[in-house]
Design a protein around this motif. Structure first.
Motif, PDB file in Angstrom:
ATOM      1  N   SER A   2      -9.967  -5.715 -12.383  1.00 47.52           N
ATOM      2  CA  SER A   2      -9.032  -6.625 -12.591  1.00 47.52           C
ATOM      3  C   SER A   2      -8.918  -7.750 -11.349  1.00 47.52           C
ATOM      4  CB  SER A   2      -7.821  -5.746 -12.543  1.00 47.52           C
ATOM      5  OG  SER A   2      -6.555  -6.441 -11.978  1.00 47.52           O
ATOM      6  N   ARG A  41       0.805  -1.895 -18.643  1.00 45.51           N
ATOM      7  CA  ARG A  41       0.249  -2.458 -19.958  1.00 45.51           C
ATOM      8  C   ARG A  41      -1.208  -2.944 -19.667  1.00 45.51           C
ATOM      9  NH1 ARG A  41       6.159  -4.008 -21.916  1.00 45.51           N
ATOM     10  NH2 ARG A  41       5.997  -5.625 -20.896  1.00 45.51           N
ATOM     11  N   LYS A  65       1.596 -15.748 -28.096  1.00 47.25           N
ATOM     12  CA  LYS A  65       1.334 -15.448 -26.976  1.00 47.25           C
ATOM     13  C   LYS A  65      -0.123 -16.113 -26.546  1.00 47.25           C
ATOM     14  CE  LYS A  65       1.513 -12.335 -22.922  1.00 47.25           C
ATOM     15  NZ  LYS A  65       2.264 -11.119 -22.435  1.00 47.25           N
ATOM     16  N   ASN A 125      -5.609 -17.028 -22.975  1.00 46.41           N
ATOM     17  CA  ASN A 125      -6.613 -16.770 -24.184  1.00 46.41           C
ATOM     18  C   ASN A 125      -7.088 -18.109 -24.502  1.00 46.41           C
ATOM     19  OD1 ASN A 125      -5.751 -14.051 -23.888  1.00 46.41           O
ATOM     20  ND2 ASN A 125      -4.161 -14.543 -25.137  1.00 46.41           N
TER      21      ASN A 125
END
Ligand code: BT5
Length: 328
Positions: free
Chosen positions: A90, A123, A184, A209
């Protein structure tokens, strides 16, 4: 040295540059140059080499290194140091690890792929290889920790402005999403380390994205998430988006940190809000309450009115917002 050679090739894409010239300019041997060229080819650069003429850059890979991004950058300190990974768990975790070792404001940690991308509240965030922008900006502002949530709003404003500049009509879903056609496109995860009155560092993670296809999303997310490519029908340059976001972020962030001026940020968040005037559900832990969104105030709080007439100013924290029937 490799980066300097690359820069020289980029400045001269029309002509060949001889090995002799590169060798003289940088004081390295012809063999060393040949090795650097091979390394660049492994990274995806297409380099033509012709004997007696030299080298010429034909094409650059779609990667998010500083070398690929700096052309589009007009910032002074945001993104002037970019730490790039092909794959990482991450970028937020890495940025937090690095933050206390760095003095500068504005270092960016960016990865082509995340294996454990994080959303809020533990999440998961889907982050496939070379298809999106997975980056974290390390910030060290001298501000009150209570004001850190404003940084998310500044980020959202900068991202939304970047897409609008590219004629992609995104909207902001307070506090941390950017939507395209009501789905989203981007999420922001701001984390910090602070004492009572002092911020040690802030890490603002941005996940966008860009070129994901439908089957890159899990079934669970497919209904609510989208990518720029899915909506527009063609691939979009990731490096252009990164540069534009950083360019937009710096002046908004500087105004906030140096003058506590967040006027432009709030104006952008208001004008591009998908929530204002909408009926929503406010989800706090297990509770889901119907409300109407009235406005975003000058502190970046969302003003909502519940069915019983009570008005509340929401600060971002652990609140989720949903539309009555859909994601929004
Ligand atoms: C967010 O959380 O939206 C914040 C996401 C921040 C991601 C960036 S990537 C770079 C940096 N490094 C990290 O590790 N993280 C940051 P939240 O509001 O909690 O939304 C998460 C939810 O969005 C998930 O539970 C899914 O339902 C959904 N989701 C997961 N992956 C997604 C994706 N790629 N696009 C859209 N929605 C996604």
């Amino acid at each position: 040295m490799k980066d300097e050679i690359l820069r020289l090739l980029k400045e001269n894409t029309k002509d060949f540059i001889s090995g002799q010239e590169i060798s003289e300019r940088f004081g390295v041997s012809r063999t060393a140059i040949w090795k650097y060229m091979n390394q660049l080819k492994i990274e995806g650069y297409e380099i033509e080499s012709v004997s007696k003429k030299g080298y010429r850059l034909l094409d650059s890979p779609d990667i998010l290194t500083y070398e690929e991004i700096y052309d589009g950058l007009s910032t002074k300190f945001i993104g002037r140091k970019i730490i790039h990974f092909d794959s990482i768990d991450s970028t937020n975790s890495k940025a937090k690890e690095l933050a206390s070792l760095l003095d500068e404001d504005g270092t960016v940690v960016i990865a082509e792929e995340q294996t454990m991308g994080k959303g809020r509240l533990g999440r998961n965030f889907i982050s496939p290889n070379r298809k999106g922008i997975w980056m974290s900006i390390i910030l060290k502002p001298d501000i009150n920790p209570l004001k850190v949530s404003m940084v998310t709003q500044i980020g959202a404003a900068a991202i939304n402005k970047a897409f609008r500049e590219m004629k992609i009509e995104t909207l902001i879903k307070w506090p941390n999403d950017i939507l395209l056609n009501k789905k989203k496109l981007c999420g922001i995860l701001t984390e910090m380390s602070a004492e009572l009155t002092k911020v040690n560092f802030i890490v603002m993670g941005i996940g966008i994205n860009v070129n994901l296809d439908k089957d890159d999303f899990t079934e669970e997310v497919r209904e609510t998430a989208t990518s720029a490519k899915i909506e527009i029908g063609k691939r979009i340059s990731r490096k252009e988006i990164v540069a534009r976001i950083l360019n937009n972020f710096e002046p908004l962030y500087k105004a906030f940190v140096e003058k506590e001026d967040i006027e432009e940020t709030i104006a952008i968040c208001r004008e591009n809000s998908i929530l204002i005037d909408r009926e929503i559900r406010v989800i706090k832990r297990e509770n889901s309450i119907r409300a109407k969104v009235l406005d975003i105030n000058n502190k970046g709080e969302l003003i909502v009115k519940y069915e019983d007439g009570k008005v509340e100013n929401l600060i971002s924290g652990e609140i989720s917002i949903r539309g009555l029937e859909s994601y929004i």
